[in-house]
Write a protein that holds these residues in place. Structure first.
Motif, PDB file in Angstrom:
ATOM      1  N   ASP A 181       0.837  -1.210   0.000  1.00 45.15           N
ATOM      2  CA  ASP A 181       0.000   0.000   0.000  1.00 45.15           C
ATOM      3  C   ASP A 181       0.869   1.256   0.000  1.00 45.15           C
ATOM      4  OD1 ASP A 181      -2.402  -1.330  -0.041  1.00 45.15           O
ATOM      5  OD2 ASP A 181      -2.782  -1.135   2.114  1.00 45.15           O
ATOM      6  N   LEU A 182       1.894   1.266   0.835  1.00 52.07           N
ATOM      7  CA  LEU A 182       2.765   2.434   0.931  1.00 52.07           C
ATOM      8  C   LEU A 182       3.639   2.576  -0.312  1.00 52.07           C
ATOM      9  CD1 LEU A 182       3.812   2.095   4.683  1.00 52.07           C
ATOM     10  CD2 LEU A 182       1.998   3.522   3.709  1.00 52.07           C
ATOM     11  N   ASP A 183       4.113   1.445  -0.817  1.00 53.20           N
ATOM     12  CA  ASP A 183       4.895   1.477  -2.062  1.00 53.20           C
ATOM     13  C   ASP A 183       4.067   2.055  -3.207  1.00 53.20           C
ATOM     14  OD1 ASP A 183       7.261   0.437  -1.032  1.00 53.20           O
ATOM     15  OD2 ASP A 183       6.683  -1.638  -1.435  1.00 53.20           O
ATOM     16  N   ASP A 184       2.794   1.683  -3.261  1.00 55.79           N
ATOM     17  CA  ASP A 184       1.920   2.160  -4.336  1.00 55.79           C
ATOM     18  C   ASP A 184       1.727   3.680  -4.268  1.00 55.79           C
ATOM     19  OD1 ASP A 184       1.658  -0.386  -5.323  1.00 55.79           O
ATOM     20  OD2 ASP A 184      -0.330  -0.752  -4.460  1.00 55.79           O
ATOM     21  N   ILE A 185       1.606   4.201  -3.045  1.00 57.87           N
ATOM     22  CA  ILE A 185       1.477   5.657  -2.889  1.00 57.87           C
ATOM     23  C   ILE A 185       2.734   6.345  -3.410  1.00 57.87           C
ATOM     24  CG2 ILE A 185       1.327   7.572  -1.234  1.00 57.87           C
ATOM     25  CD1 ILE A 185      -0.354   5.765   0.564  1.00 57.87           C
ATOM     26  N   LEU A 186       3.883   5.863  -2.972  1.00 59.40           N
ATOM     27  CA  LEU A 186       5.150   6.482  -3.363  1.00 59.40           C
ATOM     28  C   LEU A 186       5.397   6.330  -4.864  1.00 59.40           C
ATOM     29  CD1 LEU A 186       7.385   5.339  -0.372  1.00 59.40           C
ATOM     30  CD2 LEU A 186       6.302   7.559  -0.716  1.00 59.40           C
ATOM     31  N   SER A 212      -8.829   5.902  -1.918  1.00 59.29           N
ATOM     32  CA  SER A 212      -7.934   4.764  -1.718  1.00 59.29           C
ATOM     33  C   SER A 212      -6.682   5.190  -0.958  1.00 59.29           C
ATOM     34  CB  SER A 212      -7.547   4.145  -3.066  1.00 59.29           C
ATOM     35  OG  SER A 212      -6.597   3.123  -2.889  1.00 59.29           O
ATOM     36  N   ILE A 213      -6.146   6.357  -1.300  1.00 56.39           N
ATOM     37  CA  ILE A 213      -4.958   6.866  -0.611  1.00 56.39           C
ATOM     38  C   ILE A 213      -5.266   7.088   0.868  1.00 56.39           C
ATOM     39  CG2 ILE A 213      -3.294   8.754  -0.467  1.00 56.39           C
ATOM     40  CD1 ILE A 213      -2.930   7.004  -2.925  1.00 56.39           C
ATOM     41  N   MET A 214      -6.420   7.661   1.157  1.00 54.50           N
ATOM     42  CA  MET A 214      -6.775   7.931   2.548  1.00 54.50           C
ATOM     43  C   MET A 214      -6.973   6.639   3.331  1.00 54.50           C
ATOM     44  SD  MET A 214      -6.528  11.156   2.814  1.00 54.50           S
ATOM     45  CE  MET A 214      -5.248  11.061   1.535  1.00 54.50           C
ATOM     46  N   ARG A 215      -7.541   5.615   2.681  1.00 55.63           N
ATOM     47  CA  ARG A 215      -7.708   4.336   3.376  1.00 55.63           C
ATOM     48  C   ARG A 215      -6.356   3.736   3.732  1.00 55.63           C
ATOM     49  NH1 ARG A 215     -11.933   3.628  -0.415  1.00 55.63           N
ATOM     50  NH2 ARG A 215     -10.578   2.380  -1.769  1.00 55.63           N
ATOM     51  N   ARG A 216      -5.386   3.911   2.861  1.00 58.21           N
ATOM     52  CA  ARG A 216      -4.044   3.399   3.141  1.00 58.21           C
ATOM     53  C   ARG A 216      -3.412   4.157   4.305  1.00 58.21           C
ATOM     54  NH1 ARG A 216      -2.327   3.208  -3.263  1.00 58.21           N
ATOM     55  NH2 ARG A 216      -3.806   1.573  -3.828  1.00 58.21           N
ATOM     56  N   GLN A 242       0.670  20.580  -1.244  1.00 59.68           N
ATOM     57  CA  GLN A 242       0.715  20.222   0.175  1.00 59.68           C
ATOM     58  C   GLN A 242       0.648  18.712   0.363  1.00 59.68           C
ATOM     59  OE1 GLN A 242      -2.749  22.547   1.137  1.00 59.68           O
ATOM     60  NE2 GLN A 242      -1.530  24.097   2.222  1.00 59.68           N
ATOM     61  N   LEU A 243      -0.192  18.049  -0.435  1.00 62.56           N
ATOM     62  CA  LEU A 243      -0.306  16.592  -0.321  1.00 62.56           C
ATOM     63  C   LEU A 243       1.009  15.924  -0.708  1.00 62.56           C
ATOM     64  CD1 LEU A 243      -2.040  14.170   0.339  1.00 62.56           C
ATOM     65  CD2 LEU A 243      -2.892  14.176  -2.019  1.00 62.56           C
ATOM     66  N   GLY A 244       1.678  16.465  -1.719  1.00 61.24           N
ATOM     67  CA  GLY A 244       2.991  15.936  -2.091  1.00 61.24           C
ATOM     68  C   GLY A 244       3.982  16.064  -0.958  1.00 61.24           C
ATOM     69  N   THR A 245       3.956  17.206  -0.283  1.00 59.87           N
ATOM     70  CA  THR A 245       4.846  17.415   0.868  1.00 59.87           C
ATOM     71  C   THR A 245       4.496  16.449   1.995  1.00 59.87           C
ATOM     72  OG1 THR A 245       5.059  19.758   0.302  1.00 59.87           O
ATOM     73  CG2 THR A 245       5.679  19.116   2.530  1.00 59.87           C
ATOM     74  N   TYR A 246       3.214  16.219   2.210  1.00 54.76           N
ATOM     75  CA  TYR A 246       2.767  15.303   3.253  1.00 54.76           C
ATOM     76  C   TYR A 246       3.242  13.884   2.967  1.00 54.76           C
ATOM     77  CZ  TYR A 246      -0.340  12.622   6.300  1.00 54.76           C
ATOM     78  OH  TYR A 246      -0.833  11.755   7.239  1.00 54.76           O
ATOM     79  N   VAL A 247       3.121  13.446   1.715  1.00 50.36           N
ATOM     80  CA  VAL A 247       3.575  12.100   1.347  1.00 50.36           C
ATOM     81  C   VAL A 247       5.080  11.973   1.572  1.00 50.36           C
ATOM     82  CG1 VAL A 247       3.871  10.470  -0.555  1.00 50.36           C
ATOM     83  CG2 VAL A 247       1.696  11.680  -0.279  1.00 50.36           C
ATOM     84  N   ASP A 248       5.825  12.985   1.172  1.00 49.50           N
ATOM     85  CA  ASP A 248       7.280  12.954   1.387  1.00 49.50           C
ATOM     86  C   ASP A 248       7.604  12.913   2.877  1.00 49.50           C
ATOM     87  OD1 ASP A 248       7.801  13.016  -1.321  1.00 49.50           O
ATOM     88  OD2 ASP A 248       8.072  15.201  -1.394  1.00 49.50           O
ATOM     89  N   PHE A 249       6.864  13.678   3.660  1.00 49.82           N
ATOM     90  CA  PHE A 249       7.095  13.732   5.098  1.00 49.82           C
ATOM     91  C   PHE A 249       6.822  12.384   5.752  1.00 49.82           C
ATOM     92  CE2 PHE A 249       5.103  14.382   9.322  1.00 49.82           C
ATOM     93  CZ  PHE A 249       6.213  14.822  10.014  1.00 49.82           C
ATOM     94  N   THR A 250       5.684  11.780   5.456  1.00 51.28           N
ATOM     95  CA  THR A 250       5.326  10.513   6.087  1.00 51.28           C
ATOM     96  C   THR A 250       6.194   9.353   5.600  1.00 51.28           C
ATOM     97  OG1 THR A 250       3.563  10.186   4.452  1.00 51.28           O
ATOM     98  CG2 THR A 250       2.940  11.171   6.572  1.00 51.28           C
TER      99      THR A 250
END
Length: 232
Positions: free
Chosen positions: A133-138, A154-158, A214-222
């Motif tokens: 799930d995390l690999d798919d987001i990245l 789907s992203i939020m569920r992950r 902002q969402l891109g920054t959030y994904v990078d942060f997490t």
């Protein structure tokens, strides 16, 4: 032993490391106050996790007053639940139970180098489906700074699953090593469920509504909490 299993983890801060060492030494010596020492560990961990997942999220999102209220509610819920439940569970726990907690806790302390000269983390392994799930987001985000996913739900569920895994792994698992009465166990699960609900509210009311940048920054942060290198 070197592990290449994907983990979720947080940097092992000097303060958390100091409190953890104090607890582990006390548990090894069957000290009567080892439960009280672990209580302090959990309160510090709660503060740090809230900072990573809520306070810094608010900074990334530059949230409005409504979003800030949601985040403040989650932070307050988490702090109160942690303080109340941890006191009930650990302060009067037996030394034998706290030794079980110590074994679990020691196994969570990882280093990025075989000789332990690298960075320290408090980490737990995750199953292959969450890792995917995390690999798919990245993978979907790639190297671009912004992120406009094709399926935001789907992203939020992950992310819901990620947060719930963190809560269960770092807070619920240690408590399950302690013998609890029926009432305290029920309070534990109610408290954990409340924290999960509050965290999910942040995901859906704040993170879901972020602009692509902002969402891109959030994904990078997490992504820094998703550890795919070998841990020792």
């Amino acid at each position: 032993m070197t592990s290449v299993t994907p983990h979720i983890g947080f940097p092992f801060s000097p303060k958390l490391q100091s409190l953890s060492n104090q607890f582990l030494e006390a548990a090894a010596d069957s000290h009567a106050k080892s439960g009280e020492y672990f209580y302090k560990v959990i309160l510090q961990l709660t503060d740090e996790v809230i900072d990573y997942l809520l306070v810094q999220t608010a900074e990334i999102a530059q949230v409005n007053s409504v979003g800030q209220k949601v985040i403040n509610m989650c932070a307050s819920t988490s702090n109160k639940a942690s303080a109340m439940l941890s006191a009930k569970i650990y302060k009067k726990a037996s030394t034998s139970d706290m030794q079980k907690v110590a074994t679990l806790w020691q196994n969570m302390i990882k280093n990025t180098q075989p000789d332990r000269s690298g960075d320290w983390y408090l980490a737990q392994p995750i199953d292959s489906s969450l890792a995917k799930d995390l690999d798919d987001i990245l993978s979907e985000k790639g190297d671009q700074a912004h992120f406009s996913p094709t399926d935001i739900e789907s992203i939020m569920r992950r992310y819901e699953r990620l947060i719930e895994t963190i809560i269960d792994g770092f807070f619920l698992r240690p408590a399950e090593s302690v013998k609890l009465g029926a009432v305290t166990r029920k309070l534990l699960h109610l408290g954990i469920d409340g924290v999960k609900q509050a965290s999910n509210a942040v995901i859906h009311k704040v993170v879901k509504k972020l602009e692509p940048q902002q969402l891109g920054t959030y994904v990078d942060f997490t992504s820094q909490f998703y550890l795919r290198a070998a841990l020792n």
